[in-house]
Design a protein around this motif. Sequence first.
Motif, short mmCIF file in Angstrom:
data_model
loop_
_atom_site.label_atom_id
_atom_site.label_comp_id
_atom_site.label_asym_id
_atom_site.label_seq_id
_atom_site.Cartn_x
_atom_site.Cartn_y
_atom_site.Cartn_z
N ALA A 91 0.85 -1.21 0.00
CA ALA A 91 0.00 0.00 0.00
C ALA A 91 0.88 1.25 0.00
O ALA A 91 1.85 1.34 0.76
N TYR A 92 0.53 2.20 -0.86
CA TYR A 92 1.24 3.49 -0.94
C TYR A 92 0.20 4.60 -0.90
O TYR A 92 -0.96 4.40 -1.31
N ASP A 93 0.64 5.77 -0.45
CA ASP A 93 -0.32 6.88 -0.34
C ASP A 93 -0.43 7.63 -1.67
O ASP A 93 0.11 7.19 -2.70
N ALA A 94 -1.09 8.79 -1.61
CA ALA A 94 -1.40 9.51 -2.85
C ALA A 94 -0.15 10.02 -3.56
O ALA A 94 -0.16 10.22 -4.78
N VAL A 95 0.95 10.24 -2.83
CA VAL A 95 2.17 10.68 -3.50
C VAL A 95 3.18 9.55 -3.65
O VAL A 95 4.32 9.77 -4.06
N GLY A 96 2.78 8.32 -3.31
CA GLY A 96 3.63 7.17 -3.56
C GLY A 96 4.55 6.79 -2.40
O GLY A 96 5.49 6.03 -2.60
N ARG A 97 4.26 7.31 -1.21
CA ARG A 97 5.04 6.86 -0.04
C ARG A 97 4.37 5.64 0.56
O ARG A 97 3.13 5.53 0.53
N PRO A 98 5.18 4.71 1.12
CA PRO A 98 4.54 3.55 1.78
C PRO A 98 3.49 4.03 2.76
O PRO A 98 3.72 4.96 3.55
N ARG A 99 2.30 3.44 2.69
CA ARG A 99 1.21 3.87 3.56
C ARG A 99 1.42 3.29 4.95
O ARG A 99 1.80 2.13 5.09
N THR A 100 1.21 4.13 5.91
CA THR A 100 1.33 3.66 7.29
C THR A 100 -0.08 3.60 7.88
O THR A 100 -1.05 3.99 7.23
N GLY A 101 -0.16 3.10 9.09
CA GLY A 101 -1.47 2.99 9.72
C GLY A 101 -1.72 1.55 10.12
O GLY A 101 -1.23 0.63 9.46
N ALA A 102 -2.44 1.37 11.22
CA ALA A 102 -2.72 0.02 11.70
C ALA A 102 -3.50 -0.75 10.64
O ALA A 102 -4.48 -0.24 10.10
N PRO A 103 -3.05 -1.96 10.30
CA PRO A 103 -3.71 -2.72 9.24
C PRO A 103 -5.17 -3.02 9.57
O PRO A 103 -5.51 -3.29 10.71
N VAL A 104 -5.99 -2.92 8.56
CA VAL A 104 -7.38 -3.37 8.66
C VAL A 104 -7.61 -4.38 7.53
O VAL A 104 -6.99 -4.29 6.47
N VAL A 105 -8.52 -5.30 7.80
CA VAL A 105 -8.78 -6.33 6.80
C VAL A 105 -9.61 -5.74 5.66
O VAL A 105 -10.63 -5.09 5.90
N GLN A 106 -9.14 -5.92 4.43
CA GLN A 106 -9.88 -5.38 3.30
C GLN A 106 -9.67 -6.23 2.05
O GLN A 106 -8.76 -7.06 1.99
N ASP A 107 -10.54 -6.01 1.09
CA ASP A 107 -10.40 -6.65 -0.21
C ASP A 107 -9.84 -5.63 -1.19
O ASP A 107 -10.13 -4.44 -1.09
N VAL A 108 -9.06 -6.11 -2.14
CA VAL A 108 -8.53 -5.23 -3.18
C VAL A 108 -9.13 -5.69 -4.50
O VAL A 108 -8.89 -6.82 -4.94
N ALA A 109 -9.95 -4.83 -5.07
CA ALA A 109 -10.70 -5.19 -6.28
C ALA A 109 -10.11 -4.49 -7.49
O ALA A 109 -9.38 -3.50 -7.37
N GLY A 110 -10.43 -5.03 -8.68
CA GLY A 110 -9.99 -4.42 -9.93
C GLY A 110 -11.12 -3.68 -10.62
O GLY A 110 -12.22 -3.56 -10.08
N PRO A 111 -10.87 -3.22 -11.84
CA PRO A 111 -11.84 -2.39 -12.56
C PRO A 111 -12.80 -3.17 -13.45
O PRO A 111 -13.60 -2.56 -14.15
N CYS A 112 -12.71 -4.50 -13.44
CA CYS A 112 -13.52 -5.27 -14.39
C CYS A 112 -14.94 -5.48 -13.87
O CYS A 112 -15.17 -5.59 -12.67
N CYS A 113 -15.88 -5.61 -14.81
CA CYS A 113 -17.29 -5.76 -14.47
C CYS A 113 -17.66 -7.21 -14.21
O CYS A 113 -18.42 -7.81 -14.97
N PHE A 114 -17.08 -7.79 -13.18
CA PHE A 114 -17.62 -9.04 -12.66
C PHE A 114 -17.21 -9.12 -11.19
O PHE A 114 -16.16 -8.59 -10.79
#
Length: 442
Positions: free
Chosen positions: A335-358
Amino acid sequence: MQSAASRRDAAVRAAVGQGIVGEGRPVAGLLDVTGIRQAAAGLREAFAQVGAVDALHAFAVKAAPLVPVLRLLADEGLGAEVASPGELAVARAAGVPADRIVVDSPAKTTAELREALASGLAVNADNPQELARLDALVAALPGPVPPLGLRINPQVGAGSIGALSTATATSKFGVGLRDPGAREWVVRAYAERPWLTRVHAHTGSQGCPLELLAEGVRAVYELAEEINAAAGERRVRTVDIGGGLPVNFASDEVDPTHHAYARLLARTVPGLFDGRYGLVTEFGRSLLAKSGVILARVEYAKTAGGRRIAVTHAGAQVASRTVFDPGSWPLRVAAYDAVGRPRTGAPVVQDVAGPCCFAGDLVATGRPLPPLEAGDHVALLDTGAYYFAHHYAYNTLPRPGVYGYVCDEQGVRFAPVRPPQSLDELVAENGAGHAAGLSALR
Ligand SMILES: *Cc1c(COP(=O)(O)O)cnc(C)c1O
């Protein structure tokens, strides 16, 4: 010396800063040129150290069929293993010399075989019918006969991913060595053909333990010895051991290494390294995977039914295997932030989805990551082979641009590998030149 991970972080920051990834180009492939050079040098060194002096390391082009990548590898002394006319054209465009190209296409036409022979390319025949075609072509060949071999399926068994296990009893590749009568047929086939001077086996890819790969090599080595004893001369001069070294997708550690595999082979099949045989290898994934990332913008961060989802621009179009077979192909997500630095912050469980329609267009599910927000970036790690170079045209999503990078005192420098596909190109590819074609048929 900078680690691969620190080079990657620097490259992500620079790619965002320089607009390589941004609003108009929300996904790109990045290749670590230093990492690729190190992998290629490591491969050559690994086999040289166990005594393989006469070795051709032919990069399996299907792993990353990108002209500048093949040129870089050729600069490092590697060749190219090709499995289609397109891959051959890419290798030629990269300037890979003919004597460093190996043609392994599973379904070669007679025209392809004729052209390969006339161009001096090494060819491995897959089956008796193809060998019969070679008989006719060799007889009619005016010039010298290039190195020709036969692909053997050592039938030593499967790894953990069925689709990539090429040495099962019923694999579609090669001549099944343990089939009734096959061994005798093979030995005779070589005895009758003075120009058949190579044996080839590619036992499997990701998911195959090293020991299984080594058993496949042992099987073809023993076959070569038997052929040469029967022929009463050194008929088989070169053993092509294929590729298949698995890659660690779980951390930045390179494990197993080419060195470990070369040492295992030297222990398992010492006779292959005593100077009597030339060697060809065909590694793909192990040379490129760890040097590539897919960098994509997080467009939205949302929740649904209590599930946290980052909607990004990297999905099935660039990570098809992971999306369709996530159990076999899990990817690390950074995970990186809006300017491309490694994102910090306590991890939360999440899904990472793509742009496809399914609904299944997910590159990671239930993953603890620093909380991703709209405008952030995600990097899919270890995707230098068989990912962004293997575009899937779902939803008419464009092929992303690919860029190589190096990091030095001046910072991060990029070189284009492949431009992003434009909308005009997409439209043309989808028949714009024939817009009225169907309406005219009545
Ligand atoms: C795919 C393939 C390779 C390369 O496999 P990797 O797992 O990428 O090393 C080599 N040889 C043949 C014949 C192949 O089909």
